[in-house]
Design an enzyme around this catalytic site. Structure first.
Site, PDB file in Angstrom:
ATOM      1  N   LYS A   1       1.951   8.759  -7.382  1.00  0.00           N
ATOM      2  CA  LYS A   1       2.132   7.932  -6.189  1.00  0.00           C
ATOM      3  C   LYS A   1       1.189   8.416  -5.088  1.00  0.00           C
ATOM      4  O   LYS A   1       0.861   9.605  -5.034  1.00  0.00           O
ATOM      5  CB  LYS A   1       3.596   7.939  -5.738  1.00  0.00           C
ATOM      6  CG  LYS A   1       4.127   9.307  -5.291  1.00  0.00           C
ATOM      7  CD  LYS A   1       3.836   9.578  -3.815  1.00  0.00           C
ATOM      8  CE  LYS A   1       4.071  10.983  -3.453  1.00  0.00           C
ATOM      9  NZ  LYS A   1       3.616  11.296  -2.093  1.00  0.00           N
TER      10      LYS A   1
ATOM     11  N   SER B   1     -10.993  17.588 -14.815  1.00  0.00           N
ATOM     12  CA  SER B   1     -11.053  17.932 -13.390  1.00  0.00           C
ATOM     13  C   SER B   1     -12.379  18.609 -13.112  1.00  0.00           C
ATOM     14  O   SER B   1     -12.856  19.417 -13.921  1.00  0.00           O
ATOM     15  CB  SER B   1      -9.895  18.867 -13.018  1.00  0.00           C
ATOM     16  OG  SER B   1     -10.043  19.357 -11.699  1.00  0.00           O
ATOM     17  N   ARG B   2     -12.949  18.307 -11.971  1.00  0.00           N
ATOM     18  CA  ARG B   2     -14.214  18.936 -11.600  1.00  0.00           C
ATOM     19  C   ARG B   2     -14.012  20.381 -11.136  1.00  0.00           C
ATOM     20  O   ARG B   2     -14.941  21.188 -11.188  1.00  0.00           O
ATOM     21  CB  ARG B   2     -14.905  18.145 -10.487  1.00  0.00           C
ATOM     22  CG  ARG B   2     -15.351  16.754 -10.905  1.00  0.00           C
ATOM     23  CD  ARG B   2     -16.150  16.077  -9.814  1.00  0.00           C
ATOM     24  NE  ARG B   2     -16.488  14.709 -10.159  1.00  0.00           N
ATOM     25  CZ  ARG B   2     -17.508  14.349 -10.921  1.00  0.00           C
ATOM     26  NH1 ARG B   2     -18.310  15.273 -11.427  1.00  0.00           N
ATOM     27  NH2 ARG B   2     -17.748  13.071 -11.181  1.00  0.00           N
TER      28      ARG B   2
ATOM     29  N   ASP C   1       1.930   9.561   2.907  1.00  0.00           N
ATOM     30  CA  ASP C   1       1.947  10.139   1.568  1.00  0.00           C
ATOM     31  C   ASP C   1       3.336  10.682   1.243  1.00  0.00           C
ATOM     32  O   ASP C   1       3.899  10.344   0.202  1.00  0.00           O
ATOM     33  CB  ASP C   1       0.887  11.228   1.420  1.00  0.00           C
ATOM     34  CG  ASP C   1       0.852  11.798   0.020  1.00  0.00           C
ATOM     35  OD1 ASP C   1       0.266  11.152  -0.862  1.00  0.00           O
ATOM     36  OD2 ASP C   1       1.432  12.887  -0.202  1.00  0.00           O
TER      37      ASP C   1
END
Length: 308
Positions: A90, A36-37, A168
């Site tokens: 998802k 992860s950044r 979403d």
């Protein structure tokens, strides 16, 4: 059985809240690294990108992609090319067609591609599917409304093309719907409300049906305050079945017949471990197709700008 060594790629809210704890308790799974950044987990190797993870990281067998959907296809292809199993949060991607090459890559490499629908593993989903299988269905209504500021604070990607907006969470309801109904459904009409400053809808109303003409309606809204609504009502010749709290609870004519603790993400990882043991894939795109058709058929209206 040897442990499935998993790296989480993308370490935002859902990864911290759900994935880490689920991996910790599922037999046969272990969390080996994070890529992860912007975030890391104390005690675990950390890398900025999936490329750094694969080149410099510890030995891993699989990656769980929890990044925004706009970047998942490329990350999944990178992982499969490196011989890793892949779990997709998802929605599995920003479009339907982009999944086909990944399915082919996984099959050729004999690696697992798992497009997850966590809401299908809610405890009342299977009891509902079994109950409905023996009834004549009359109508279905989905009421899925939540406060985006609570569940997606500061997540600007959700308002960009491919971020899905209210779909979403709405796709969670559609994933349940496509699991519990005995016949496939399709969208016949949609109304989509877009904030004037966003590229994805904040609310949507859908009309769907199946080959037999079953009336199905859905209301999705990201502007809900106070109590949140994650309900599916099905009227049948044997009474009204209601799934509530995201399908944690099932009731028939008001009487609770199924209620159990939420173990959705634990069940996802149990399924992932089982799939990787055989190299089989599980990629059901039915919920994503319904969302894509809603965008194709949707009548669009502009509403007030969204301010987080």
């Amino acid at each position: 059985m040897s442990e499935l060594r998993i790296a989480i790629v993308g370490f935002g809210k859902i990864a911290r809240d759900q994935h880490v704890g689920a991996i910790a308790v599922v037999q046969g799974a272990t969390l080996a690294a994070v890529a992860s950044r912007n975030a890391s987990l104390p005690g675990l190797p950390h890398f900025a990108t999936i490329e750094e993870l694969l080149e410099q990281g510890p030995p891993i067998d699989a990656v769980s992609l929890c990044t925004p959907p706009q970047v998942r296809r490329a990350q999944a292809a990178t992982a499969l090319a490196a011989g890793k199993h892949v779990m997709l949060e998802k929605p599995p991607g920003i479009g339907v067609a982009e999944l086909d090459p990944l399915i082919a890559m996984a099959a050729e490499a004999k690696r697992t591609l798992f497009a997850t629908w966590h809401s299908r593993y809610a405890p009342a989903v299977e009891p509902a599917r079994q109950w409905l299988a023996t009834r004549r269905l009359k109508s279905v209504h989905i009421n899925w409304k939540e406060d985006v500021r609570v569940w997606h604070p500061g997540q600007t990607w959700i308002w960009e093309p491919g971020g899905l907006g209210v779909f979403d969470p709405g796709i969670n309801a559609l994933s349940i719907l496509t699991r519990i109904l005995p016949q496939p459904v399709f969208v016949t009409a949609a109304e989509l409300a877009f904030p004037a400053n966003c590229q994805a809808p904040i609310a949507a109303n859908l009309t769907l049906t199946d080959i037999g003409g079953l009336p199905v309606t859905a209301e999705f809204d990201f502007r809900q305050t106070g109590p949140q609504s994650w309900d599916i009502l099905v009227d049948t010749d044997g009474g009204q079945m209601k799934l509530s709290r995201g399908a944690r609870i099932m009731a028939v004519d008001g009487k609770v017949v199924a209620d159990a603790p939420d173990e959705e993400y634990r069940e996802l990882y149990r399924r992932f471990v089982a799939l990787t043991a055989t190299g089989m894939s599980d990629v059901d795109l039915a919920p994503l197709r319904l969302v894509a058709d809603a965008f194709l058929l949707g009548k669009r209206t502009l509403v007030e700008p969204f301010v987080d």
